[in-house]
Design a protein around this motif. Structure first.
Motif, mmCIF file in Angstrom:
data_model
loop_
_atom_site.group_PDB
_atom_site.id
_atom_site.type_symbol
_atom_site.label_atom_id
_atom_site.label_comp_id
_atom_site.label_asym_id
_atom_site.label_seq_id
_atom_site.Cartn_x
_atom_site.Cartn_y
_atom_site.Cartn_z
ATOM 1 N N ILE A 1 0.846 -1.190 0.000
ATOM 2 C CA ILE A 1 0.000 0.000 0.000
ATOM 3 C C ILE A 1 0.894 1.257 0.000
ATOM 4 O O ILE A 1 0.507 2.312 -0.483
ATOM 5 N N ASN A 2 2.118 1.093 0.518
ATOM 6 C CA ASN A 2 3.095 2.195 0.488
ATOM 7 C C ASN A 2 4.006 2.125 -0.730
ATOM 8 O O ASN A 2 5.075 2.736 -0.746
ATOM 9 N N MET A 3 3.595 1.355 -1.724
ATOM 10 C CA MET A 3 4.316 1.230 -2.999
ATOM 11 C C MET A 3 5.744 0.723 -2.833
ATOM 12 O O MET A 3 6.650 1.122 -3.560
ATOM 13 N N LYS A 4 5.918 -0.147 -1.852
ATOM 14 C CA LYS A 4 7.239 -0.752 -1.653
ATOM 15 C C LYS A 4 7.172 -2.231 -2.040
ATOM 16 O O LYS A 4 6.137 -2.878 -1.852
ATOM 17 N N THR A 5 8.286 -2.760 -2.546
ATOM 18 C CA THR A 5 8.310 -4.198 -2.816
ATOM 19 C C THR A 5 8.355 -4.942 -1.478
ATOM 20 O O THR A 5 8.870 -4.428 -0.488
ATOM 21 N N VAL A 6 7.800 -6.145 -1.493
ATOM 22 C CA VAL A 6 7.652 -6.891 -0.239
ATOM 23 C C VAL A 6 8.935 -7.651 0.081
ATOM 24 O O VAL A 6 9.526 -8.277 -0.790
ATOM 25 N N ASN A 7 9.318 -7.578 1.330
ATOM 26 C CA ASN A 7 10.464 -8.355 1.782
ATOM 27 C C ASN A 7 10.056 -9.833 1.930
ATOM 28 O O ASN A 7 9.015 -10.133 2.510
ATOM 29 N N MET A 8 10.926 -10.714 1.405
ATOM 30 C CA MET A 8 10.642 -12.158 1.432
ATOM 31 C C MET A 8 10.366 -12.670 2.846
ATOM 32 O O MET A 8 9.648 -13.649 3.029
ATOM 33 N N LYS A 9 10.966 -12.026 3.828
ATOM 34 C CA LYS A 9 10.827 -12.547 5.201
ATOM 35 C C LYS A 9 9.377 -12.449 5.712
ATOM 36 O O LYS A 9 9.033 -13.084 6.699
ATOM 37 N N TYR A 10 8.547 -11.664 5.013
ATOM 38 C CA TYR A 10 7.157 -11.530 5.447
ATOM 39 C C TYR A 10 6.230 -12.609 4.884
ATOM 40 O O TYR A 10 5.047 -12.651 5.209
ATOM 41 N N LEU A 11 6.746 -13.438 3.987
ATOM 42 C CA LEU A 11 5.873 -14.420 3.343
ATOM 43 C C LEU A 11 5.412 -15.497 4.319
ATOM 44 O O LEU A 11 6.231 -16.185 4.912
ATOM 45 N N ARG A 12 4.084 -15.615 4.450
ATOM 46 C CA ARG A 12 3.565 -16.682 5.310
ATOM 47 C C ARG A 12 2.736 -17.694 4.531
ATOM 48 O O ARG A 12 2.617 -18.839 4.931
ATOM 49 N N ASN A 13 2.111 -17.231 3.448
ATOM 50 C CA ASN A 13 1.320 -18.178 2.652
ATOM 51 C C ASN A 13 1.425 -17.845 1.154
ATOM 52 O O ASN A 13 2.114 -16.893 0.764
ATOM 53 N N PHE B 1 -4.290 -3.577 -5.244
ATOM 54 C CA PHE B 1 -4.239 -3.628 -6.711
ATOM 55 C C PHE B 1 -4.586 -2.280 -7.347
ATOM 56 O O PHE B 1 -4.114 -1.975 -8.435
ATOM 57 N N GLU B 2 -5.387 -1.483 -6.653
ATOM 58 C CA GLU B 2 -5.628 -0.123 -7.163
ATOM 59 C C GLU B 2 -4.333 0.667 -7.180
ATOM 60 O O GLU B 2 -4.021 1.370 -8.149
ATOM 61 N N VAL B 3 -3.558 0.546 -6.104
ATOM 62 C CA VAL B 3 -2.270 1.243 -6.025
ATOM 63 C C VAL B 3 -1.336 0.737 -7.122
ATOM 64 O O VAL B 3 -0.659 1.507 -7.812
ATOM 65 N N ILE B 4 -1.318 -0.575 -7.302
ATOM 66 C CA ILE B 4 -0.445 -1.178 -8.316
ATOM 67 C C ILE B 4 -0.827 -0.668 -9.720
ATOM 68 O O ILE B 4 0.031 -0.253 -10.502
ATOM 69 N N HIS B 5 -2.110 -0.701 -10.005
ATOM 70 C CA HIS B 5 -2.547 -0.246 -11.341
ATOM 71 C C HIS B 5 -2.226 1.218 -11.587
ATOM 72 O O HIS B 5 -1.766 1.578 -12.656
ATOM 73 N N SER B 6 -2.429 2.037 -10.548
ATOM 74 C CA SER B 6 -2.168 3.457 -10.790
ATOM 75 C C SER B 6 -0.671 3.681 -10.970
ATOM 76 O O SER B 6 -0.256 4.556 -11.741
ATOM 77 N N SER B 7 0.150 2.857 -10.310
ATOM 78 C CA SER B 7 1.603 3.042 -10.493
ATOM 79 C C SER B 7 2.046 2.639 -11.903
ATOM 80 O O SER B 7 2.957 3.245 -12.472
ATOM 81 N N ILE B 8 1.397 1.653 -12.481
ATOM 82 C CA ILE B 8 1.758 1.267 -13.861
ATOM 83 C C ILE B 8 1.334 2.359 -14.845
ATOM 84 O O ILE B 8 2.053 2.650 -15.800
ATOM 85 N N GLN B 9 0.185 2.937 -14.591
ATOM 86 C CA GLN B 9 -0.313 3.970 -15.533
ATOM 87 C C GLN B 9 0.578 5.213 -15.512
ATOM 88 O O GLN B 9 0.778 5.849 -16.527
ATOM 89 N N ASN B 10 1.114 5.511 -14.304
ATOM 90 C CA ASN B 10 1.962 6.723 -14.247
ATOM 91 C C ASN B 10 3.410 6.403 -14.567
ATOM 92 O O ASN B 10 4.300 6.738 -13.909
#
Ligand SMILES: [Fe+2]
Length: 265
Positions: A197-209, A256-265
């Motif tokens: 939501i803060n437009m940052k890539t996710v750190n692998m250490k947070y993966l739970r599922n 996904f709204e954040v993701i889409h708007s980042s691709i458009q800009n």
């Protein structure tokens, strides 16, 4: 950066491709599941070579620069085969960093010897070293960072293809190794949501599922460096395809709204 003279013969690239094929074929398993994982990385590598050439051409690189890019793509995952042979996993956190391992393989076989140019060698090693880092270092030469960005974009383009194909495959053909053997449990992790939501890539250490992993993959758009890559993502509908294999959820929609708007800009 454009001032640095790069000279790589067609033969050097062809020889390396030949070596790559022979090397990969030394990894053979009677168990088909294991062999599939080796084949998967071989095919991935060859497609990343095509992706990097495509992006490079769209950016106006000359033939020598394109050959350099292709060598980086050819060798970027060379550590994967040894990694799988030693540890039976592609999870770096449970084995070792496959980029660093790849550099050891390059040294062991003296693969860059024919290039006969230390600057070229260091660009290749540098781009491979950084291809899987969470983010790029600030203190590096411009040319090293440029080729690192190029391989990171090309690599992601093909990983999206591989993981999406896998998500849409029949249950019995799904590959658990590709899904890092994560459980397919409901919901997404709070940390994953917060990063995205803060437009940052996710750190692998947070993966739970598995949902977290799909979300992480959608979030790679925040780490794309070149317009031709973004054009491919849109044209191939990668983000839409990942959304469709995630559950209905307001939080996921927000991301996904954040993701889409980042691709458009
Ligand atoms: Fe890769």
């Amino acid at each position: 950066m454009r001032d640095i003279q790069i000279s790589i013969s067609e033969k050097s690239l062809a020889d390396l491709k030949h070596w790559f094929t022979n090397y990969v074929h030394t990894f053979q398993y009677s168990e088909s599941e294991k062999q599939q994982n080796i084949d998967l990385k071989e095919d991935h590598t060859l497609r990343v070579c095509k992706e990097i050439s495509y992006i490079g051409k769209r950016l106006g690189l000359n033939d020598n620069q394109l050959r350099l890019a292709e060598i980086i793509a050819l060798l970027h995952d060379i550590g994967r085969f040894e990694q799988y042979a030693r540890y039976s996993t592609f999870r770096d956190r449970r084995s070792e960093n496959h980029a660093e391992l790849g550099i050891k393989i390059i040294e062991k076989f003296d693969l860059l010897e024919s290039l006969d140019n230390n600057t070229l060698k260091s660009i290749i090693v540098c781009a491979i070293k950084y291809h899987n880092r969470h983010s790029l270092p600030l203190k590096e030469s411009e040319i090293c960072l440029f080729y690192s960005k190029l391989i990171r974009d090309a690599d992601k383009l093909d990983i999206w293809k591989v993981v999406i194909d896998n998500y849409y495959a029949q249950e019995e053909n799904r590959n658990g190794t590709l899904e890092l053997d994560l459980p397919d449990t409901p919901g997404i992790s709070e940390e994953v949501y917060n990063d995205l939501i803060n437009m940052k890539t996710v750190n692998m250490k947070y993966l739970r599922n598995l949902n977290d992993f799909k979300m992480l993959q959608a979030g790679w758009v925040f780490d794309i460096n070149f317009q031709p890559t973004l054009d491919c993502i849109k044209k191939r509908r990668y983000i839409e395809l990942i959304r469709e294999v995630l559950p209905e959820s307001r939080k996921i929609d927000e991301v996904f709204e954040v993701i889409h708007s980042s691709i458009q800009n």
